[in-house]
Scaffold this active site. Structure first.
Site, mmCIF file in Angstrom:
data_model
loop_
_atom_site.group_PDB
_atom_site.id
_atom_site.type_symbol
_atom_site.label_atom_id
_atom_site.label_comp_id
_atom_site.label_asym_id
_atom_site.label_seq_id
_atom_site.Cartn_x
_atom_site.Cartn_y
_atom_site.Cartn_z
ATOM 1 N N ARG A 45 0.570 -4.043 3.991
ATOM 2 C CA ARG A 45 0.040 -2.672 3.899
ATOM 3 C C ARG A 45 -0.777 -2.281 5.133
ATOM 4 O O ARG A 45 -1.806 -1.611 5.014
ATOM 5 C CB ARG A 45 -0.826 -2.492 2.650
ATOM 6 N N ARG A 72 -3.625 4.071 3.600
ATOM 7 C CA ARG A 72 -4.744 5.000 3.421
ATOM 8 C C ARG A 72 -6.052 4.580 4.056
ATOM 9 O O ARG A 72 -6.956 5.398 4.205
ATOM 10 C CB ARG A 72 -4.985 5.215 1.917
ATOM 11 N N ARG A 96 0.124 11.959 6.210
ATOM 12 C CA ARG A 96 0.565 12.106 4.829
ATOM 13 C C ARG A 96 0.220 13.494 4.290
ATOM 14 O O ARG A 96 1.040 14.147 3.636
ATOM 15 C CB ARG A 96 -0.059 11.032 3.939
ATOM 16 N N ASP A 145 8.839 1.935 0.566
ATOM 17 C CA ASP A 145 8.228 1.366 -0.635
ATOM 18 C C ASP A 145 9.269 0.563 -1.395
ATOM 19 O O ASP A 145 10.467 0.824 -1.281
ATOM 20 C CB ASP A 145 7.668 2.471 -1.540
ATOM 21 N N TYR A 188 8.455 -2.226 -12.946
ATOM 22 C CA TYR A 188 8.109 -0.801 -12.773
ATOM 23 C C TYR A 188 9.091 0.101 -13.507
ATOM 24 O O TYR A 188 8.714 1.150 -14.044
ATOM 25 C CB TYR A 188 8.044 -0.432 -11.277
HETATM 26 O O1 CP3 Z 1 2.445 -1.101 5.639
HETATM 27 C C1 CP3 Z 1 3.203 -1.652 4.815
HETATM 28 O O2 CP3 Z 1 2.936 -2.750 4.285
HETATM 29 C C2 CP3 Z 1 4.589 -1.048 4.579
HETATM 30 C C3 CP3 Z 1 4.724 -0.149 3.502
HETATM 31 C C4 CP3 Z 1 4.609 -0.589 2.039
HETATM 32 C C5 CP3 Z 1 4.148 0.294 1.039
HETATM 33 N N1 CP3 Z 1 4.316 -0.292 -0.173
HETATM 34 C C6 CP3 Z 1 3.610 1.641 1.297
HETATM 35 C C7 CP3 Z 1 2.786 2.308 0.249
HETATM 36 C C8 CP3 Z 1 4.989 -1.766 1.398
HETATM 37 C C9 CP3 Z 1 5.505 -3.073 1.988
HETATM 38 C C10 CP3 Z 1 4.815 -1.562 -0.014
HETATM 39 C C11 CP3 Z 1 5.170 -2.556 -1.039
HETATM 40 C C12 CP3 Z 1 4.891 -2.251 -2.453
HETATM 41 N N2 CP3 Z 1 4.945 -1.052 -3.089
HETATM 42 C C13 CP3 Z 1 4.606 -3.245 -3.424
HETATM 43 C C14 CP3 Z 1 4.570 -4.743 -3.178
HETATM 44 C C15 CP3 Z 1 3.323 -5.196 -2.543
HETATM 45 C C16 CP3 Z 1 2.098 -5.089 -3.424
HETATM 46 O O3 CP3 Z 1 1.201 -4.317 -3.001
HETATM 47 O O4 CP3 Z 1 2.041 -5.710 -4.455
HETATM 48 C C17 CP3 Z 1 4.429 -2.579 -4.658
HETATM 49 C C18 CP3 Z 1 4.087 -3.233 -5.982
HETATM 50 C C19 CP3 Z 1 4.653 -1.188 -4.435
HETATM 51 C C20 CP3 Z 1 4.659 -0.092 -5.449
HETATM 52 C C21 CP3 Z 1 3.613 0.910 -5.186
HETATM 53 N N3 CP3 Z 1 3.597 1.760 -4.102
HETATM 54 C C22 CP3 Z 1 2.490 1.222 -5.988
HETATM 55 C C23 CP3 Z 1 2.126 0.529 -7.287
HETATM 56 C C24 CP3 Z 1 1.803 2.267 -5.354
HETATM 57 C C25 CP3 Z 1 0.585 2.988 -5.874
HETATM 58 C C26 CP3 Z 1 -0.652 2.196 -5.714
HETATM 59 C C27 CP3 Z 1 -1.235 2.414 -4.357
HETATM 60 O O5 CP3 Z 1 -1.545 1.444 -3.675
HETATM 61 O O6 CP3 Z 1 -1.343 3.599 -3.997
HETATM 62 C C28 CP3 Z 1 2.485 2.545 -4.148
HETATM 63 C C29 CP3 Z 1 2.095 3.571 -3.138
HETATM 64 C C30 CP3 Z 1 2.111 3.181 -1.707
HETATM 65 N N4 CP3 Z 1 3.049 2.398 -1.091
HETATM 66 C C31 CP3 Z 1 1.166 3.600 -0.725
HETATM 67 C C32 CP3 Z 1 1.596 3.067 0.499
HETATM 68 C C33 CP3 Z 1 0.966 3.274 1.844
HETATM 69 C C34 CP3 Z 1 -0.013 4.533 -0.952
HETATM 70 C C35 CP3 Z 1 0.498 5.920 -1.097
HETATM 71 C C36 CP3 Z 1 -0.474 6.991 -0.622
HETATM 72 O O7 CP3 Z 1 -0.481 7.294 0.583
HETATM 73 O O8 CP3 Z 1 -1.199 7.523 -1.455
#
Ligand code: CP3
Length: 342
Positions: free
Chosen positions: A22, A26, A35, A72, A148
């Site tokens: 990540r 944010r 965003r 994602d 999910y």
């Molecule tokens: O920079 C990176 O690592 C690349 C991008 C990336 C994102 N999600 C962007 C993202 C990667 C590799 C992921 C993986 C991901 N997504 C996982 C596996 C890793 C982990 O964290 O366990 C999972 C379970 C998800 C599913 C997911 N995506 C959830 C549950 C959420 C909401 C919770 C949260 O953190 O906001 C997301 C949203 C998400 N994915 C964001 C980002 C940058 C935040 C969105 C925003 O800008 O509000």
């Protein structure tokens, strides 16, 4: 050779590779600005120009060894036809898949716009990347993505999913099988678009008891990795089965990835003695310690650097960066790693 690729190929790197799960997100004000301009997270994921821009943002701030494509794990169910939305502050909301007719209605991701757009992002990033930085593609593991789809979003206990794994109804096995098929195609498409490494995220691997982990975590990961390797030999695979504990050893032996990414709770002296003969180890600074910074962060980084040798280690976190993390803390961690390279 790029240090991340050197380590994954069993060669001595010129320095210890580091990237952060990540790393685009944010906690960076420049990410929030893009965003907000795009109107939301999903719009950003599917806009290759903007997604490439946020992929590269952390590399402009920190001296990292890899970029991970901005997308994602839920892109796969979305491309399979499941409704997906990100409600502000609430995380993902998905159309529920909990019976055979819903599983049968799932589409193939080939030629979907979603996948094409992620591949366009990879091509744009690749063209703009420094020669010593590796590009990582990724997908979610079948078990984690299925959870999910079954819960319809994030869930504290994932009870419906864990019950499905225990009771093994037809629709559940069919769902896992469909996710293996589509995830293989998705990773192959990313490799063809320029991903030099792929990581499989099984964030909820630790949810299941040991015998069910063998069936629903290890076996699907094994099939996914084997089928990907057969089509893209030479593209290294990293498996992040979060919370697997001693189960990382079974994953190293059976799935045979190039690296396993380990959670912050895993003792690295155990990892050194048990995992390093099979795989490279990635991890495992605690994201909360990173957010707190200070003396403890320095102590944790020093300990990790001491416990694992640079030629068998990829520095990373035990889970994704937290939103409240001051970017300065990442800069300090990278400085500590570079000072140790010698
Ligand atoms: O920079 C990176 O690592 C690349 C991008 C990336 C994102 N999600 C962007 C993202 C990667 C590799 C992921 C993986 C991901 N997504 C996982 C596996 C890793 C982990 O964290 O366990 C999972 C379970 C998800 C599913 C997911 N995506 C959830 C549950 C959420 C909401 C919770 C949260 O953190 O906001 C997301 C949203 C998400 N994915 C964001 C980002 C940058 C935040 C969105 C925003 O800008 O509000």
């Amino acid at each position: 050779m790029k240090s991340l690729l050197a380590v994954l190929n069993g060669e001595k790197p010129s320095r210890r590779p580091v990237w952060f799960m990540r790393q685009a997100g944010r906690y960076l004000p420049e990410y929030r600005a893009v965003r907000d301009r795009k109107g939301g997270f999903l719009d950003l994921c599917y806009d290759p120009q903007a997604a490439a821009e946020v992929t590269l943002q952390p590399l402009r701030r920190f001296d990292l060894d890899a970029a991970i494509v901005f997308a994602d794990i839920l892109v796969v169910p979305h491309a399979m036809g499941v409704e997906l939305a990100f409600a502000v502050g609430e995380g993902p909301v998905l159309g529920v898949v909990r019976d055979l007719s819903r599983v049968r209605a799932l589409k193939s991701i080939a030629v979907t716009q979603q996948v094409e757009q992620v591949c366009d992002t990879l091509r744009l990033v690749k063209a703009d990347l420094d020669h010593d930085v590796a590009l990582i593609g990724f997908c979610g593991a079948p078990w984690t993505v299925a959870s999910y789809m079954i819960e319809g979003g994030s869930s504290d206990e994932r009870l419906l999913s864990r019950k499905a794994a225990a009771e093994q109804p037809d629709w559940f096995s069919a769902l896992i099988a469909r996710l293996i098929d589509e995830s293989v195609d998705y990773l192959v498409a990313q490799a063809k678009a320029g991903a030099e490494v792929v990581q499989i995220f099984d964030s909820w691997a630790g949810d299941l008891p040991w015998d069910l982990q063998e069936t629903w975590v290890q076996k699907p990961l094994q099939q996914l990795a084997e089928r990907f390797r057969a089509r893209c030999p030479g593209v290294p695979v990293i498996v992040f089965a979060r919370g697997a504990g001693a189960g990382h050893l079974a994953i190293a032996r059976k799935v045979r990835p190039n690296a396993v990414s380990v959670e912050a709770g895993l003792p690295l002296d155990w990892a050194r003695e048990n995992l390093l003969e099979h795989v490279v180890v990635q991890g495992n600074l605690d994201p909360v310690v990173l957010a707190s910074g200070g003396v403890q962060m320095k102590a944790s980084v020093t300990r990790i650097l001491r416990d694992l040798p640079m030629e068998r280690h990829i520095f990373n976190l035990g889970h994704g960066i937290r939103q409240e993390t001051p970017p300065d803390h990442l800069a300090e961690v990278v400085r500590l790693i570079r000072a140790n390279d010698g």
